[in-house]
Design a protein around this motif. Sequence first.
Motif, short mmCIF file in Angstrom:
data_model
loop_
_atom_site.label_atom_id
_atom_site.label_comp_id
_atom_site.label_asym_id
_atom_site.label_seq_id
_atom_site.Cartn_x
_atom_site.Cartn_y
_atom_site.Cartn_z
N ASN A 37 14.38 -10.05 2.29
CA ASN A 37 14.19 -8.78 2.67
C ASN A 37 12.86 -8.32 2.56
OD1 ASN A 37 16.80 -8.64 3.49
ND2 ASN A 37 17.39 -7.28 1.89
N LEU A 38 12.12 -8.52 1.50
CA LEU A 38 10.56 -8.14 1.29
C LEU A 38 10.02 -8.41 2.40
CD1 LEU A 38 8.53 -6.85 -0.47
CD2 LEU A 38 8.22 -9.08 -1.63
N GLN A 98 0.76 -1.32 0.12
CA GLN A 98 -0.14 0.07 -0.18
C GLN A 98 0.95 1.13 -0.02
OE1 GLN A 98 -2.70 -0.47 3.37
NE2 GLN A 98 -3.92 -1.99 2.13
N ASN A 99 2.07 1.36 0.40
CA ASN A 99 3.04 2.14 0.57
C ASN A 99 3.58 2.15 -0.68
OD1 ASN A 99 5.16 4.03 1.02
ND2 ASN A 99 5.44 3.37 3.31
N ARG A 100 3.43 3.43 -1.53
CA ARG A 100 4.15 3.28 -2.71
C ARG A 100 5.48 3.40 -2.72
NH1 ARG A 100 0.62 6.63 -6.92
NH2 ARG A 100 -1.33 6.24 -5.99
N LEU A 101 6.48 3.91 -1.96
CA LEU A 101 7.73 4.02 -1.66
C LEU A 101 8.41 2.52 -1.59
CD1 LEU A 101 10.43 5.60 -1.85
CD2 LEU A 101 10.18 6.07 0.39
N HIS A 102 7.60 1.67 -0.74
CA HIS A 102 7.99 0.27 -0.43
C HIS A 102 7.88 -0.32 -1.62
CE1 HIS A 102 8.62 -0.17 4.05
NE2 HIS A 102 7.57 0.53 3.97
N ALA A 103 6.57 -0.34 -2.48
CA ALA A 103 6.44 -1.02 -3.65
C ALA A 103 7.38 -0.70 -4.94
CB ALA A 103 4.92 -0.64 -3.93
N ALA A 104 7.71 0.57 -4.99
CA ALA A 104 8.75 1.12 -5.86
C ALA A 104 10.12 0.55 -5.76
CB ALA A 104 8.60 2.64 -5.97
N LEU A 105 10.53 0.60 -4.31
CA LEU A 105 11.76 -0.01 -4.13
C LEU A 105 12.10 -1.37 -4.19
CD1 LEU A 105 12.78 2.17 -0.86
CD2 LEU A 105 13.83 2.40 -3.19
N PHE A 106 10.91 -1.99 -4.14
CA PHE A 106 10.87 -3.37 -4.41
C PHE A 106 10.86 -3.85 -5.97
CE2 PHE A 106 8.29 -7.21 -5.54
CZ PHE A 106 9.45 -8.37 -5.15
N PHE A 107 10.18 -3.01 -6.64
CA PHE A 107 10.10 -3.19 -8.05
C PHE A 107 11.29 -2.41 -8.79
CE2 PHE A 107 5.50 -3.90 -7.19
CZ PHE A 107 5.64 -5.29 -7.38
N VAL A 108 11.93 -1.89 -7.96
CA VAL A 108 13.68 -1.64 -8.80
C VAL A 108 14.35 -2.86 -8.39
CG1 VAL A 108 15.64 -0.23 -8.41
CG2 VAL A 108 13.15 0.83 -8.48
N GLY A 109 14.33 -3.48 -7.36
CA GLY A 109 15.15 -4.58 -6.86
C GLY A 109 15.11 -5.77 -7.76
N LEU A 110 13.65 -5.79 -8.11
CA LEU A 110 13.34 -7.23 -8.86
C LEU A 110 14.01 -7.13 -10.39
CD1 LEU A 110 11.87 -9.92 -8.67
CD2 LEU A 110 9.64 -8.67 -9.52
N PRO A 111 13.77 -6.03 -11.13
CA PRO A 111 14.57 -6.16 -12.50
C PRO A 111 15.92 -5.84 -12.48
CG PRO A 111 12.49 -4.13 -12.18
CD PRO A 111 12.73 -5.01 -10.89
N LEU A 112 16.58 -5.58 -11.41
CA LEU A 112 17.87 -5.60 -11.18
C LEU A 112 18.34 -7.15 -10.93
CD1 LEU A 112 18.74 -2.89 -8.97
CD2 LEU A 112 19.38 -2.90 -11.46
N ASN A 113 17.50 -8.03 -10.48
CA ASN A 113 17.83 -9.27 -10.27
C ASN A 113 17.78 -10.01 -11.66
OD1 ASN A 113 17.03 -12.26 -9.49
ND2 ASN A 113 18.32 -11.62 -8.02
N ILE A 114 16.56 -9.74 -12.56
CA ILE A 114 16.20 -10.21 -13.58
C ILE A 114 17.48 -9.96 -14.57
CG2 ILE A 114 14.75 -9.76 -15.64
CD1 ILE A 114 12.31 -9.85 -13.55
N ILE A 115 18.02 -8.67 -14.59
CA ILE A 115 18.88 -8.38 -15.17
C ILE A 115 20.30 -9.04 -15.14
CG2 ILE A 115 20.70 -6.38 -15.79
CD1 ILE A 115 18.30 -4.25 -15.26
N LEU A 116 20.31 -9.48 -13.71
CA LEU A 116 21.51 -10.35 -13.43
C LEU A 116 21.44 -11.53 -13.87
CD1 LEU A 116 24.17 -10.52 -11.43
CD2 LEU A 116 22.68 -11.16 -9.60
N TRP A 117 20.23 -12.19 -13.90
CA TRP A 117 20.03 -13.55 -14.44
C TRP A 117 20.33 -13.36 -15.98
CZ3 TRP A 117 19.40 -18.12 -12.24
CH2 TRP A 117 18.98 -18.05 -10.99
N LEU A 118 19.99 -12.25 -16.79
CA LEU A 118 20.18 -12.18 -18.02
C LEU A 118 21.61 -12.24 -18.63
CD1 LEU A 118 17.13 -10.04 -19.24
CD2 LEU A 118 17.35 -12.60 -19.79
N ILE A 119 22.26 -11.54 -17.59
CA ILE A 119 23.74 -11.24 -17.87
C ILE A 119 24.51 -12.54 -17.85
CG2 ILE A 119 25.80 -10.25 -17.21
CD1 ILE A 119 24.17 -7.86 -15.98
N ILE A 120 24.02 -13.36 -17.06
CA ILE A 120 25.01 -14.42 -16.69
C ILE A 120 24.42 -15.74 -17.83
CG2 ILE A 120 24.95 -16.57 -15.28
CD1 ILE A 120 24.98 -14.66 -12.94
N PHE A 121 22.96 -15.70 -18.13
CA PHE A 121 22.67 -16.52 -19.07
C PHE A 121 23.05 -16.25 -20.56
CE2 PHE A 121 18.80 -17.79 -16.65
CZ PHE A 121 18.90 -19.27 -16.65
#
Length: 134
Positions: free
Chosen positions: A95-96, A29-52
């Motif tokens: 952490n989430l 419900q807190n937009r800052l919490h959600a925004a910070l989580f949805f910044v970390g998730l694409p970063l992890n996806i980018i990490l997976w893509l780099i390694i793949f």
Amino acid sequence: MDNLWQNLLQYNYYNLSKYMHLTKTKIFQNRLHAALFFVGLPLNIILWLIIFIYVKPVVEPIPLHYNIYFGIDLLDYWYKFFYLPAVGLIILAGNLILSAYLSRHDDLIAYFFIISAGAIQLILILASVLIINY
């Protein structure tokens, strides 16, 4: 036959509705919490893509750790490189969960957990890029 599908859909909706309260927690419900989580998730996806993209299956061991004093100090199989994004995903999820639990009591601690998850993803991306380039 239609009654079977209707019962199946109602059963699945009932089971999913038991878990819908998780998206209604204070952390989403807190937009800052959600925004910070949805910044970390694409970063992890980018990490997976780099390694793949850059890590290919090979027979001989590849460098997995580099030290500025001794150079390469860990050689191992190529698939162990995938431990890096897996650990990042576990840290992000942990952490989430901790942030969602602690946001009931104190928002500041919850912010620290969410921000640290994104920062850890950046550090893991940097580490993987440096290891791949070396």
